[in-house]
Design a protein around this motif. Structure first.
Motif, short mmCIF file in Angstrom:
data_model
loop_
_atom_site.label_atom_id
_atom_site.label_comp_id
_atom_site.label_asym_id
_atom_site.label_seq_id
_atom_site.Cartn_x
_atom_site.Cartn_y
_atom_site.Cartn_z
N ASN A 133 66.06 47.32 -13.08
CA ASN A 133 65.54 48.04 -14.25
C ASN A 133 65.16 47.07 -15.36
N THR A 175 61.96 45.35 -14.46
CA THR A 175 60.84 46.28 -14.62
C THR A 175 60.44 46.39 -16.08
N LYS A 191 59.95 50.43 -10.70
CA LYS A 191 61.25 50.08 -10.12
C LYS A 191 61.19 49.96 -8.61
#
Length: 729
Positions: free
Chosen positions: A189, A192, A205
């Motif tokens: 995460n 990303t 993701k």
């Protein structure tokens, strides 16, 4: 007689305990059925971790093996009307489902680093009347828990590689941390977010994978000599009971090549006042606006410049997910629109993203009427100068949500109320008028660069009036106006500052109050005219935002009045002068709260300290205290829970507790110290609701900084020092 009561109580307690401990099964199937699941550990593991791990493993048991228990009245079974644990329609024993549960548990153990865990189970059969109850015990041998030894980033694109490696010090899994797929998911995460905040709009993701390697790759270096190989093998052997894991992050193979492209923000077209029956042509497919922010108003409801000011995304800049989210939040927090829709179109030739935003406003004007009623059941809560035990109030609210076409909100509230006893005689009346204007930006001379610090800023101005008539006791008129700011420099920190705060209280005693002073001479310290002119500030911060299970919150508040003005214009504070009612003081308080949250319980630790200093004026001589409406109070559900609100203290003084049988004993002071510990825990479910219990302890009190020229013995903070000295001796 006393013995009879004690034994009777003991018998009742034992019967209740028996009833709670038994389990009633209803509508059991023929043959064996699942009755109980348990987990035990065979190996060294910390007690706290064992409880948490056990709860997690129980969730991996297949649905057909789960035991669903509820606390209910088991009628017509024994104990009939006493709530006990009840199992309804248990499932028939299914060995295949138990075997699958073992596999589920092994997968969970592997995912949190116990990659060599082994799990077996045993079943036992209990015959109860015609029922064959099966208890299953899962025995878990966790083995060593793997630790994260190395984090690597392998991205073919040089820009992506640079972004990932450049901020690797902020990686969520730290070196030496126990392996946990939740940590790996958190790192994905984070990566990303990094990529999407640097133009890589299409990376999500699902595009990022993590490869886990438990092999000892250091022995495969062909450039080392045999002696070095032997040395490394010895090092590996020494840590075989605590193996390590290397985690490498990369993009998933064979993803679309456009995911390697950085995109810029193209044009933004905003429709700020779309109604339900309006047609927005550009929402279909045109997206003709390519390189600017364009506002198209259908009904001229909003100012174009105000709309553009809330757009954080800028044409020509690289796409940033944070700017996209802030733009949406800016419009959501204003409370002026009921629906916000945004559509986008990617132009691959320009490598740009064009946006069309349509905003549907809520009603501009709001008017509401509320009716309130209250009743004091316990007459001991009524003080001598209080009013009735029954009250009725009406609130009128008028709100304008869009002044000057800039979402400026104006709220006017009128409150009227009366209090009486037995519906016969009105004992008090109240009227208050509140006027507040909220401007959704910072009205202050700050630079454009500094404005980035003032996120979600609001400028607030307020003017409030109130009139209270306690018939035959007093009339109280108050006026308060302030000008201040609210803002958030980041999602975990908030500020509230009122650089201008003006309050005036005019107290006019009546016959019964003047008579009360004879019995309660200290009333003159709390009820009197007052003028406050100063500033105040409030600061809140969550200092552990990334740890949802262990939160630490801090709060600081400070205010002052008349410090400078009272010194410069001291002669004007003398009786009969323009500032004769001025209060000169400053006060400060601080609070720290730590909250530990677990699956079935939570623990809260709180420390609070506050102190105020009042200074003399031409009208107020000797030892003075804070104004009563700015003083510290203790007791009540949010403070010292063993006392009603405003009933604890002052110090160890007992004046208010003894004189006139305590009919008037509200207590205010200059200093407060308090500590609270509370543990909340689940007891048992009851008809779908979880019954919870709480154990708590509170320590604290309030004090004056002095004893008011001897008027309140042992109420001063110095009395606390004396008590400690006695203990020391």
């Amino acid at each position: 007689m006393n013995y009879t009561i004690k034994y009777s109580f003991l018998g009742t307690a034992l019967l209740t305990l028996f009833a709670i401990s038994c389990t009633v099964v209803k509508k059991a199937p023929r043959g064996a059925f699942h009755f109980e699941n348990n987990i035990k550990f065979d190996g060294s593991i910390a007690k706290e971790q064992e409880i948490e791990l056990k709860n997690s493993l129980l969730t991996q048991i297949e649905d057909s093996v789960q035991i669903r228990v509820a606390s209910k009245i088991p009628w017509p079974a024994f104990p009939f009307i006493i709530p006990v644990q009840v199992i309804e329609k248990p499932t028939a024993y299914n060995k295949a489902a138990v075997d699958q549960s073992v596999l589920n548990m092994k997968n969970l153990m592997s995912n949190i680093g116990y990659r060599k865990a082994s799990i077996q189970y045993d079943t036992s059969s209990i015959i109860f009347k015609t029922q064959r109850r099966i208890k299953t015990v899962f025995t878990v041998q966790p083995g060593p828990r793997y630790l994260i030894d190395t984090l690597l980033y392998f991205f073919k694109d040089s820009i992506l590689q640079s972004l990932a490696s450049g901020k690797s010090e902020n990686a969520i899994p730290s070196k030496g941390a126990p392996f946990d797929f939740n940590l790996i998911d958190g790192e994905i995460n984070r990566l990303t977010d990094i990529f999407q905040n640097n133009g890589f709009y299409k990376i999500n993701k699902e595009d990022i994978i993590a490869e886990v390697d438990t092999n000892y790759t250091e022995i495969y270096d062909v450039s080392i000599d045999p002696f070095e190989v032997a040395s490394r093998l010895a090092a590996i052997q020494s840590r075989k009971n605590q193996p390590n894991i290397r985690v490498a992050f990369m993009l998933r193979p064979n993803i679309d090549s456009s995911h390697y492209r950085a995109y810029k923000v193209g044009g933004l077209t905003i429709y700020p006042d779309v109604k339900a029956d309006d047609m927005v042509e550009e929402l279909d497919s045109t997206f003709e606006n390519k390189n600017e922010i364009k506002v198209i108003s259908k009904h001229q409801t909003f100012n174009d410049g105000f709309i553009k000011k809330n757009i954080v995304m800028q044409p020509g800049a690289y796409f940033r997910r944070e700017d996209y989210s802030k733009t949406l939040n800016n419009f959501n927090k204003l409370g002026t629109w009921q629906n916000i829709n945004i559509a986008n179109k990617v132009d691959e030739n320009r490598r740009a993203i064009d946006y069309v935003m349509s905003l549907q406003p809520t009603k501009k004007q709001y008017f509401g009427i509320d009716l309130e009623g209250s009743s004091i059941i316990n007459t001991s809560q009524l003080s001598q100068i209080s009013s009735g035990r029954i009250g009725v109030a009406t609130n009128f609210t008028l709100r304008n949500r869009n002044i000057s076409k800039r979402a400026i909100q104006l709220e006017n509230s009128l409150r009227t109320g009366i209090e009486f006893n037995n519906f016969r005689k009105i004992l008090s009346g109240e009227t208050s008028l509140t006027n507040r204007i909220t401007i959704p930006w910072l009205v202050a001379p700050v630079s454009s660069g500094a404005k980035a610090f003032f996120q979600q800023a609001k400028t607030i101005a307020s003017a409030d009036f109130s009139y209270i008539n306690r018939f035959r006791f007093f009339n109280l008129n108050t006026f308060n106006t302030f000008f201040g700011y609210d803002w958030k420099p980041n999602p975990n920190t908030s500020w509230q500052i009122k650089p201008i705060n003006f309050e005036y209280t005019r107290f006019k005693p009546d016959s019964l109050f003047l008579e009360s002073i004879k019995n309660f001479p200290l009333l003159q310290y709390t009820y009197n005219n007052g003028l406050i002119f100063g500033t105040n500030a409030l600061f809140n911060r969550n200092i552990t935002p990334n740890n949802i299970n262990n939160k630490t919150l801090i709060k600081f508040y400070g205010e002052g009045s008349g410090i400078l003005a009272g010194a410069l214009f001291y002669n004007q504070t003398k009786p009969g002068k323009s500032l004769s009612n001025l209060y000169r003081y400053f006060k400060f308080d601080a609070e720290i709260k730590h909250i530990r949250i677990r699956k079935d319980n939570s623990t809260i630790f709180r420390l609070y300290a506050g102190a105020g200093w009042a200074f003399t004026t031409g009208s107020r001589k000797g030892q003075v205290s804070l104004p009563f409406f700015k003083s510290f109070i203790a007791g009540g559900p949010n403070s010292m829970r063993g006392w009603p609100i405003r009933k604890l203290g002052i110090g160890s003084n007992v004046f208010y507790d003894t004189v006139a049988n305590g009919t008037f004993n509200d207590k205010y002071a200059d200093i407060q110290l308090e500590g609270n510990i509370e543990h909340r825990f689940n007891l048992f479910p009851f008809y779908g609701f979880m019954m919870r219990g709480t154990v708590f302890t509170d320590i604290g009190n309030i004090w004056f900084r002095n004893d008011l020229d001897g008027g309140l013995k042992n109420a001063g903070f110095t009395a606390l020092t004396v008590e400690f000295e006695k203990i020391k001796v």
